[in-house]
Write a protein that holds these residues in place. Structure first.
Motif, short mmCIF file in Angstrom:
data_model
loop_
_atom_site.label_atom_id
_atom_site.label_comp_id
_atom_site.label_asym_id
_atom_site.label_seq_id
_atom_site.Cartn_x
_atom_site.Cartn_y
_atom_site.Cartn_z
N ILE A 152 -42.79 -49.25 5.91
CA ILE A 152 -43.16 -49.74 7.24
C ILE A 152 -42.50 -51.08 7.51
CG2 ILE A 152 -45.09 -50.61 8.63
CD1 ILE A 152 -46.84 -48.48 7.23
N ALA A 153 -42.51 -51.97 6.51
CA ALA A 153 -41.89 -53.29 6.69
C ALA A 153 -40.39 -53.16 6.92
CB ALA A 153 -42.18 -54.15 5.46
N ALA A 154 -39.73 -52.26 6.16
CA ALA A 154 -38.29 -52.06 6.34
C ALA A 154 -37.98 -51.52 7.73
CB ALA A 154 -37.77 -51.11 5.27
N PHE A 155 -38.79 -50.57 8.19
CA PHE A 155 -38.60 -50.03 9.54
C PHE A 155 -38.90 -51.10 10.59
CE2 PHE A 155 -40.07 -47.03 13.03
CZ PHE A 155 -38.77 -46.71 13.41
N GLY A 156 -39.84 -52.00 10.27
CA GLY A 156 -40.14 -53.09 11.19
C GLY A 156 -38.97 -54.05 11.36
N VAL A 157 -38.26 -54.33 10.26
CA VAL A 157 -37.06 -55.17 10.34
C VAL A 157 -36.00 -54.49 11.21
CG1 VAL A 157 -35.16 -56.19 9.03
CG2 VAL A 157 -37.49 -56.27 8.11
N TYR A 158 -35.79 -53.21 10.95
CA TYR A 158 -34.81 -52.44 11.73
C TYR A 158 -35.19 -52.43 13.22
CZ TYR A 158 -32.58 -48.26 13.66
OH TYR A 158 -31.90 -47.38 14.46
N SER A 159 -36.47 -52.19 13.50
CA SER A 159 -36.93 -52.10 14.89
C SER A 159 -36.82 -53.45 15.61
CB SER A 159 -38.37 -51.60 14.93
OG SER A 159 -38.48 -50.32 14.35
N SER A 160 -37.04 -54.54 14.87
CA SER A 160 -36.93 -55.87 15.48
C SER A 160 -35.52 -56.10 16.03
CB SER A 160 -37.27 -56.95 14.45
OG SER A 160 -38.60 -56.81 13.99
N PHE A 161 -34.51 -55.67 15.27
CA PHE A 161 -33.13 -55.81 15.73
C PHE A 161 -32.80 -54.77 16.79
CE2 PHE A 161 -32.86 -58.04 11.64
CZ PHE A 161 -32.14 -59.17 12.02
N LEU A 162 -33.31 -53.56 16.61
CA LEU A 162 -33.02 -52.50 17.57
C LEU A 162 -33.52 -52.86 18.97
CD1 LEU A 162 -31.97 -49.58 18.02
CD2 LEU A 162 -34.32 -48.80 17.53
N TYR A 163 -34.70 -53.44 19.05
CA TYR A 163 -35.29 -53.82 20.34
C TYR A 163 -35.01 -55.27 20.72
CZ TYR A 163 -37.59 -49.34 20.93
OH TYR A 163 -37.82 -48.00 21.13
N ASN A 164 -34.13 -55.93 19.97
CA ASN A 164 -33.64 -57.26 20.35
C ASN A 164 -34.76 -58.26 20.61
OD1 ASN A 164 -30.74 -56.27 20.73
ND2 ASN A 164 -31.81 -55.05 22.27
N LEU A 165 -35.80 -58.25 19.77
CA LEU A 165 -36.94 -59.10 20.06
C LEU A 165 -36.58 -60.58 20.02
CD1 LEU A 165 -39.98 -57.37 18.34
CD2 LEU A 165 -39.23 -57.30 20.72
N GLY A 166 -35.73 -60.97 19.07
CA GLY A 166 -35.32 -62.37 19.03
C GLY A 166 -34.57 -62.79 20.28
N SER A 167 -33.66 -61.93 20.73
CA SER A 167 -32.89 -62.23 21.94
C SER A 167 -33.78 -62.25 23.17
CB SER A 167 -31.78 -61.18 22.12
OG SER A 167 -30.88 -61.21 21.03
N ARG A 168 -34.77 -61.38 23.21
CA ARG A 168 -35.68 -61.36 24.36
C ARG A 168 -36.53 -62.63 24.42
NH1 ARG A 168 -35.88 -56.27 26.70
NH2 ARG A 168 -34.85 -54.64 25.47
N ILE A 169 -36.95 -63.10 23.26
CA ILE A 169 -37.72 -64.35 23.24
C ILE A 169 -36.85 -65.52 23.69
CG2 ILE A 169 -38.83 -66.00 21.68
CD1 ILE A 169 -39.92 -63.60 20.12
N LEU A 170 -35.56 -65.46 23.34
CA LEU A 170 -34.63 -66.53 23.74
C LEU A 170 -34.08 -66.32 25.15
CD1 LEU A 170 -32.65 -66.89 20.39
CD2 LEU A 170 -34.42 -68.41 21.29
N LEU A 171 -34.60 -65.28 25.85
CA LEU A 171 -34.26 -65.01 27.24
C LEU A 171 -32.78 -64.69 27.45
CD1 LEU A 171 -36.43 -67.77 28.96
CD2 LEU A 171 -36.91 -65.33 28.85
N VAL A 172 -32.19 -63.98 26.47
CA VAL A 172 -30.83 -63.50 26.65
C VAL A 172 -30.84 -62.45 27.76
CG1 VAL A 172 -28.92 -62.25 25.55
CG2 VAL A 172 -30.23 -63.95 24.25
N PRO A 173 -29.92 -62.51 28.73
CA PRO A 173 -29.92 -61.53 29.83
C PRO A 173 -29.89 -60.09 29.33
CG PRO A 173 -28.39 -63.32 30.28
CD PRO A 173 -28.87 -63.52 28.86
N ALA A 174 -30.64 -59.24 30.00
CA ALA A 174 -30.74 -57.83 29.59
C ALA A 174 -29.39 -57.14 29.59
CB ALA A 174 -31.72 -57.10 30.50
N SER A 175 -28.47 -57.58 30.47
CA SER A 175 -27.16 -56.95 30.55
C SER A 175 -26.35 -57.15 29.28
CB SER A 175 -26.39 -57.52 31.75
OG SER A 175 -26.24 -58.93 31.62
N GLN A 176 -26.71 -58.15 28.47
CA GLN A 176 -25.99 -58.42 27.24
C GLN A 176 -26.62 -57.75 26.02
OE1 GLN A 176 -25.35 -62.64 26.69
NE2 GLN A 176 -24.96 -62.99 28.86
#
Length: 216
Positions: A155-179
């Protein structure tokens, strides 16, 4: 315990549905937000002894860590609730036009809450897990501990993968969705992926509590 498990489970899935407007759209988002607020209030009432006990007892590392994480979670919830109500369009149409930073604050606080909700579960996991096993499997659960540990690792490994897949860090940093890349749009995968992210931070919170217990 069973009614609390039902409440917390419903609250968790309602929160996950609130994360993406593609599934519920704005009217559904606001309706679910009201439901989520009601569930949080009930959860708070059922756990009001925690607030009453804040002024009592000894403040060791574990208690400080637990209170800090719970306090941040409460602050995030209040931020999301107040900011969301201020620009509500359907359920509570106040008709207020808010600056862009209020909308961004509402969005960023929601994404951060994913991580903190996982940490919240993790710091209470040593109390929750035995009761969950009894409620689901009964008193005579004979599943070896290595099975649970292996499942947690997956579950933890899939959580790491999903965090990058859904760009959570970029979303928190307000990176434009187009990027950002476009992740899978099926509801089942969305829920599973975000549950794994919460599971990842549940593990982090659990081991953080164990670390704090060793360093009293």
């Amino acid at each position: 315990m069973n009614k609390r498990m039902v409440l917390d489970t419903v609250m968790l899935f309602v929160f996950l549905l609130l994360l993406d407007l593609r599934w519920v759209h704005v009217p559904g988002h606001e309706t679910l937000a009201i439901l989520f607020t009601i569930l949080v209030i009930i959860h708070t009432i059922w756990n009001r002894s925690w607030y009453a006990a804040l002024s009592r007892g000894r403040w060791n590392r574990q208690r400080k860590l637990m209170t800090a994480i719970d306090g941040v979670l409460i602050l995030l919830f209040l931020t999301i609730m107040v900011s969301g109500l201020s620009f509500s369009q359907f359920v509570l149409p106040f008709g207020m036009r808010q600056p862009l930073w209020v909308h961004r604050l509402h969005r960023v606080a929601g994404f951060i809450m994913i991580f903190v909700m996982g940490l919240h579960l993790g710091i209470h996991w040593q109390f929750l897990w035995p009761r969950m096993k009894r409620a689901i499997f009964g008193k005579s659960s004979r599943v070896p501990s290595w099975v649970w540990k292996g499942a947690a690792l997956l579950i933890a490994a899939f959580g790491v993968y999903s965090s990058f897949l859904y760009n959570l860090g970029s979303r928190i940093l307000l990176v434009p969705a187009s990027q950002l890349q476009r992740p899978p749009v099926t509801l089942g995968f969305f829920l599973l992926a975000h549950l794994s992210i919460i599971g990842l931070y549940t593990a982090i919170g659990y081991y953080a509590m164990k670390w704090a217990a060793k360093r009293r």
